[in-house]
Design a protein around this motif. Structure first.
Motif, PDB file in Angstrom:
ATOM      1  N   VAL A  21       0.764  -1.303   0.002  1.00  0.00           N
ATOM      2  CA  VAL A  21      -0.076  -0.028   0.012  1.00  0.00           C
ATOM      3  C   VAL A  21       1.027   1.224   0.157  1.00  0.00           C
ATOM      4  O   VAL A  21       1.709   1.485   0.947  1.00  0.00           O
ATOM      5  N   TRP A  22       0.834   2.069  -0.872  1.00  0.00           N
ATOM      6  CA  TRP A  22       1.656   3.088  -1.184  1.00  0.00           C
ATOM      7  C   TRP A  22       0.987   4.281  -0.382  1.00  0.00           C
ATOM      8  O   TRP A  22       0.673   5.194  -1.028  1.00  0.00           O
ATOM      9  N   GLY A  23       1.203   4.202   0.913  1.00  0.00           N
ATOM     10  CA  GLY A  23       0.483   5.205   1.668  1.00  0.00           C
ATOM     11  C   GLY A  23       1.634   6.614   2.208  1.00  0.00           C
ATOM     12  O   GLY A  23       2.709   6.378   1.688  1.00  0.00           O
ATOM     13  N   PRO A  24       1.165   7.012   3.259  1.00  0.00           N
ATOM     14  CA  PRO A  24       1.972   8.271   3.600  1.00  0.00           C
ATOM     15  C   PRO A  24       3.310   7.904   4.230  1.00  0.00           C
ATOM     16  O   PRO A  24       4.431   8.673   3.815  1.00  0.00           O
ATOM     17  N   ARG A  25       3.610   6.850   4.878  1.00  0.00           N
ATOM     18  CA  ARG A  25       4.904   6.630   5.364  1.00  0.00           C
ATOM     19  C   ARG A  25       5.835   5.916   4.374  1.00  0.00           C
ATOM     20  O   ARG A  25       7.004   6.364   4.580  1.00  0.00           O
ATOM     21  N   SER A  26       5.284   5.057   3.357  1.00  0.00           N
ATOM     22  CA  SER A  26       6.296   4.663   2.148  1.00  0.00           C
ATOM     23  C   SER A  26       6.592   5.951   1.435  1.00  0.00           C
ATOM     24  O   SER A  26       7.600   6.249   1.029  1.00  0.00           O
ATOM     25  N   ARG A  27       5.567   6.953   1.282  1.00  0.00           N
ATOM     26  CA  ARG A  27       6.250   8.316   0.644  1.00  0.00           C
ATOM     27  C   ARG A  27       7.230   9.073   1.428  1.00  0.00           C
ATOM     28  O   ARG A  27       8.065   9.463   0.536  1.00  0.00           O
ATOM     29  N   LEU A  28       6.904   9.135   2.538  1.00  0.00           N
ATOM     30  CA  LEU A  28       8.114   9.739   3.458  1.00  0.00           C
ATOM     31  C   LEU A  28       9.237   8.915   3.056  1.00  0.00           C
ATOM     32  O   LEU A  28      10.362   9.500   3.035  1.00  0.00           O
ATOM     33  N   GLY A  76       6.963  17.903   0.240  1.00  0.00           N
ATOM     34  CA  GLY A  76       7.462  17.205  -1.032  1.00  0.00           C
ATOM     35  C   GLY A  76       6.628  16.062  -1.298  1.00  0.00           C
ATOM     36  O   GLY A  76       6.895  15.279  -2.173  1.00  0.00           O
ATOM     37  N   LEU A  77       5.443  15.742  -0.609  1.00  0.00           N
ATOM     38  CA  LEU A  77       4.645  14.515  -0.689  1.00  0.00           C
ATOM     39  C   LEU A  77       3.615  14.775  -1.575  1.00  0.00           C
ATOM     40  O   LEU A  77       3.287  15.857  -1.763  1.00  0.00           O
ATOM     41  N   TYR A  78       3.046  13.649  -1.914  1.00  0.00           N
ATOM     42  CA  TYR A  78       1.738  13.462  -2.953  1.00  0.00           C
ATOM     43  C   TYR A  78       2.131  14.166  -4.385  1.00  0.00           C
ATOM     44  O   TYR A  78       1.001  14.775  -4.721  1.00  0.00           O
ATOM     45  N   ARG A  79       3.109  14.039  -4.474  1.00  0.00           N
ATOM     46  CA  ARG A  79       3.614  14.286  -6.400  1.00  0.00           C
ATOM     47  C   ARG A  79       2.528  13.387  -7.125  1.00  0.00           C
ATOM     48  O   ARG A  79       2.449  12.180  -7.100  1.00  0.00           O
ATOM     49  N   SER A  80       1.996  13.957  -8.036  1.00  0.00           N
ATOM     50  CA  SER A  80       0.784  13.241  -8.897  1.00  0.00           C
ATOM     51  C   SER A  80       1.489  12.217  -9.664  1.00  0.00           C
ATOM     52  O   SER A  80       2.263  12.446 -10.286  1.00  0.00           O
ATOM     53  N   PRO A  91      -5.377   6.269  -9.396  1.00  0.00           N
ATOM     54  CA  PRO A  91      -5.755   5.731  -7.681  1.00  0.00           C
ATOM     55  C   PRO A  91      -4.412   6.059  -6.675  1.00  0.00           C
ATOM     56  O   PRO A  91      -4.937   5.890  -5.769  1.00  0.00           O
ATOM     57  N   LEU A  92      -3.391   6.040  -7.109  1.00  0.00           N
ATOM     58  CA  LEU A  92      -2.361   6.433  -6.332  1.00  0.00           C
ATOM     59  C   LEU A  92      -2.366   7.962  -5.868  1.00  0.00           C
ATOM     60  O   LEU A  92      -1.695   8.421  -4.867  1.00  0.00           O
ATOM     61  N   ASN A  93      -3.191   8.875  -6.489  1.00  0.00           N
ATOM     62  CA  ASN A  93      -2.959  10.121  -6.118  1.00  0.00           C
ATOM     63  C   ASN A  93      -4.214   9.999  -5.245  1.00  0.00           C
ATOM     64  O   ASN A  93      -5.405   9.728  -5.289  1.00  0.00           O
ATOM     65  N   PRO A  94      -4.163  10.481  -4.005  1.00  0.00           N
ATOM     66  CA  PRO A  94      -5.041  10.503  -2.857  1.00  0.00           C
ATOM     67  C   PRO A  94      -6.332  11.146  -3.085  1.00  0.00           C
ATOM     68  O   PRO A  94      -7.558  10.730  -2.734  1.00  0.00           O
ATOM     69  N   THR A  95      -6.335  12.544  -3.922  1.00  0.00           N
ATOM     70  CA  THR A  95      -7.607  13.078  -4.069  1.00  0.00           C
ATOM     71  C   THR A  95      -8.306  12.170  -5.068  1.00  0.00           C
ATOM     72  O   THR A  95      -9.624  12.020  -4.984  1.00  0.00           O
ATOM     73  N   ASP A  96      -7.718  11.715  -6.077  1.00  0.00           N
ATOM     74  CA  ASP A  96      -8.408  10.772  -7.208  1.00  0.00           C
ATOM     75  C   ASP A  96      -8.842   9.333  -6.342  1.00  0.00           C
ATOM     76  O   ASP A  96      -9.999   8.860  -6.710  1.00  0.00           O
ATOM     77  N   ALA A  97      -8.105   8.775  -5.317  1.00  0.00           N
ATOM     78  CA  ALA A  97      -8.485   7.621  -4.899  1.00  0.00           C
ATOM     79  C   ALA A  97      -9.779   7.855  -4.187  1.00  0.00           C
ATOM     80  O   ALA A  97     -10.651   6.976  -3.990  1.00  0.00           O
ATOM     81  N   ASN A  98      -9.711   8.992  -3.497  1.00  0.00           N
ATOM     82  CA  ASN A  98     -10.979   9.324  -2.687  1.00  0.00           C
ATOM     83  C   ASN A  98     -12.329   9.353  -3.494  1.00  0.00           C
ATOM     84  O   ASN A  98     -13.446   8.932  -3.220  1.00  0.00           O
ATOM     85  N   LEU A  99     -12.117  10.020  -4.800  1.00  0.00           N
ATOM     86  CA  LEU A  99     -13.268  10.207  -5.670  1.00  0.00           C
ATOM     87  C   LEU A  99     -13.612   8.603  -6.094  1.00  0.00           C
ATOM     88  O   LEU A  99     -14.855   8.504  -6.171  1.00  0.00           O
ATOM     89  N   ILE A 100     -12.642   7.887  -6.460  1.00  0.00           N
ATOM     90  CA  ILE A 100     -13.015   6.321  -6.909  1.00  0.00           C
ATOM     91  C   ILE A 100     -13.534   5.720  -5.816  1.00  0.00           C
ATOM     92  O   ILE A 100     -14.549   4.940  -5.887  1.00  0.00           O
ATOM     93  N   GLN A 101     -12.990   5.908  -4.520  1.00  0.00           N
ATOM     94  CA  GLN A 101     -13.792   4.939  -3.512  1.00  0.00           C
ATOM     95  C   GLN A 101     -15.118   5.302  -3.084  1.00  0.00           C
ATOM     96  O   GLN A 101     -16.093   4.704  -2.740  1.00  0.00           O
ATOM     97  N   GLU A 115     -10.988   7.262   2.088  1.00  0.00           N
ATOM     98  CA  GLU A 115      -9.910   7.882   2.970  1.00  0.00           C
ATOM     99  C   GLU A 115      -8.637   8.301   2.030  1.00  0.00           C
ATOM    100  O   GLU A 115      -7.665   8.900   2.503  1.00  0.00           O
ATOM    101  N   GLY A 116      -8.802   7.939   0.841  1.00  0.00           N
ATOM    102  CA  GLY A 116      -7.803   8.286  -0.161  1.00  0.00           C
ATOM    103  C   GLY A 116      -6.550   7.452  -0.375  1.00  0.00           C
ATOM    104  O   GLY A 116      -5.694   7.977  -0.942  1.00  0.00           O
ATOM    105  N   ILE A 117      -6.472   6.494   0.277  1.00  0.00           N
ATOM    106  CA  ILE A 117      -5.274   5.390   0.254  1.00  0.00           C
ATOM    107  C   ILE A 117      -5.710   4.305  -0.352  1.00  0.00           C
ATOM    108  O   ILE A 117      -6.583   3.559  -0.017  1.00  0.00           O
ATOM    109  N   TRP A 118      -5.015   3.939  -1.641  1.00  0.00           N
ATOM    110  CA  TRP A 118      -5.455   2.921  -2.483  1.00  0.00           C
ATOM    111  C   TRP A 118      -4.668   1.554  -1.968  1.00  0.00           C
ATOM    112  O   TRP A 118      -3.680   1.149  -2.370  1.00  0.00           O
ATOM    113  N   GLY A 119      -5.512   0.920  -1.078  1.00  0.00           N
ATOM    114  CA  GLY A 119      -5.014  -0.310  -0.797  1.00  0.00           C
ATOM    115  C   GLY A 119      -5.608  -1.760  -1.311  1.00  0.00           C
ATOM    116  O   GLY A 119      -6.457  -1.908  -2.214  1.00  0.00           O
ATOM    117  N   LEU A 120      -5.511  -2.905  -0.774  1.00  0.00           N
ATOM    118  CA  LEU A 120      -5.866  -4.160  -1.104  1.00  0.00           C
ATOM    119  C   LEU A 120      -7.602  -4.071  -1.083  1.00  0.00           C
ATOM    120  O   LEU A 120      -8.233  -4.783  -2.080  1.00  0.00           O
TER     121      LEU A 120
END
Length: 225
Positions: A21-28, A76-80, A91-101, A115-120
């Motif tokens: 899951v490519w979430g905030p901790r992975s991005r950091l 520096g996070l959440y580069r599109s 889906p890996l863009n949080p705003t887009d993931a939120n719309l899809i979810q 919640e904007g995190i594209w997981g399993l």
């Protein structure tokens, strides 16, 4: 998962679980690895980032490194990520993931708050949507899927067998409940018995049918229809 594992090996990802899951901790972790090696201090994934991460000559985290708080240190996070051809969302863009979810939730395939995190769970919900609406049974997002998503005449989860079903009086919230059946585009689970679909479920009028290979504790039991 490969990227997460490598970031963990280099000391930047402080987590016991590699989940893909490519979430905030992975991005950091990616941002801090890049910054430590003279690359732009962002979470953007490109050829130079990949080359550096998998090259052992680039430095790992210092012994004193402590992973920042992903809720406060977001510079520096959440580069599109660029959408696929014909699509406007990724889906890996949080705003887009939120719309899809949110759309999957509206249709009944995603049974959580967006919640904007594209997981399993999100990938599985998308797979169910695609299976029900005659699209390839996978979790890929492209222009064809996005076009189907925006249509008003699509099959909602309520018109499919997908979801969690339980004998009256028993909660669906209990995991491995032998009185609960979980049906998805990938298979059927009842308690500890798993039946892997051998092809997509096929709809005929109000009925859905398919074949599956059932197994218990890793041991094949029988072919079911």
């Amino acid at each position: 998962m490969e990227v997460q594992l490598r970031l963990k090996e280099r000391g930047f990802l402080k987590t016991p679980v590699i989940d893909g899951v490519w979430g905030p901790r992975s991005r950091l972790a990616l941002r801090d690895f890049k910054a430590a090696n003279g690359l732009p201090r962002t979470d953007e994934w490109d050829v130079s980032s990949q080359s550096a991460l998998f090259d052992s000559t680039y430095v790992g985290a210092a012994q004193w490194y402590i992973a920042p708080d992903p809720t406060t240190d977001i510079e520096g996070l959440y580069r599109s990520f660029s959408p696929a051809l014909g699509a406007t969302l990724h889906p890996l863009n949080p705003t887009d993931a939120n719309l899809i979810q949110a759309r999957l939730s509206e249709l009944g395939y995603y049974r959580y708050q967006p919640e904007g995190i594209w997981g399993l769970v999100s990938r599985s919900a998308l797979q169910d949507f695609k299976a029900a609406n005659g699209l390839p049974v996978d979790d890929a997002w492209d222009g064809t899927v996005e076009a189907a998503f925006r249509q008003t005449q699509v099959i909602p989860a309520g018109d499919t067998p997908f979801g969690e079903w339980s004998v009256a009086g028993f909660s669906c919230a209990v995991g491995m409940n032998p009185r609960k059946m979980v049906i998805s585009a990938k298979g059927v689970a009842v308690g500890s018995m798993i039946c892997d679909l051998q092809g997509p479920l096929v709809r005929s009028n109000a009925d859905w049918s398919g074949s599956a290979l059932c197994h218990l504790a890793g041991r094949d039991l029988y072919q079911a229809a």
